[in-house]
Design a protein around this motif. Sequence first.
Motif: not given
Length: 298
Positions: A9-25
């Motif tokens: 879950h933390l990894y998915y959060f980290w990717v979303v934060a890096k990408e700036g949005g859920i769709a891009r993540a």
Amino acid sequence: MTAPLNYRHLYYFWVVAKEGGIARAAERLDMAVQTVSTQVRLLEQSLGHALFRPAGRGLALTEAGTAAMAFADQIFALGEQLRTAVADAGTGQGGRLAVGISDGLPKLVVHHLLKPALGDSRVRLLCHEDEFDRLLGDLALHRLDAVLSDRPAPPNPNLRVYSHALGEAPLVWFAPAKLAAKCKNPFPQCLAEMPVLLPTAHAAVRSRLDRWFEQHGMRPRICGEFEDSALLAAFGRAGLGAFPASRWSRKDLLADKGMQVLGETPELVEHFYLISAERRIQHPLVLRLVDQDSGKQK
């Protein structure tokens, strides 16, 4: 009892934060948007705080999200180090040493400071030069094993790093032999008769050099100031002027037959430090650097 943190879950959060949005993540992860959104929501429920807020067409971190992101960066940086360390151990390599080199540190001294860790040819050395403050940030995030500098880390309650003195060496003045031959006065007065090259304020020793000139009643004709000490020495070797360098650089500089020593200034000393993210160092190669008896080496 608090449930253990779910690192997926933390990894998915980290990717979303890096990408700036859920769709891009979701696109980066090659997963459904709904799946990524659910994983982030489960992490928020686990931590008890919202980690994102809407921002235009994307998402921005909340204060709680910013705090979580700082730890996530450290955790996944350590994960990369774990992968490398295991690979090195599995292939019989001697180990990896990632060192930050402060931009104010004399480059001709770096090899001298690192030499105790380089006895094993299997050691893989990674050197990264940058501004001092940025290196300390990378060290705190465990992206580096150590930082070499000409000054200790400043007090900062938000930055847990520790300074270890590696030694000190007096400055020696060098000059092209052709320039030195034209001087009428002995050292140090001869410095007033020729152009001088100095480090910029990036080097901790610069302020001491300025005070030294004042104490000797000299106003040097400064024809060049350099952030990079290797570049300073290169211009000196090319005949542009006299310049100071650590005693530890003497052998390297005098390998050029066109250079000579003007004199030594024992009252002007450069100090060298290793900065670690641990008070009690565990990395075996960093321990070799700290245990060296640098202060007594010539």
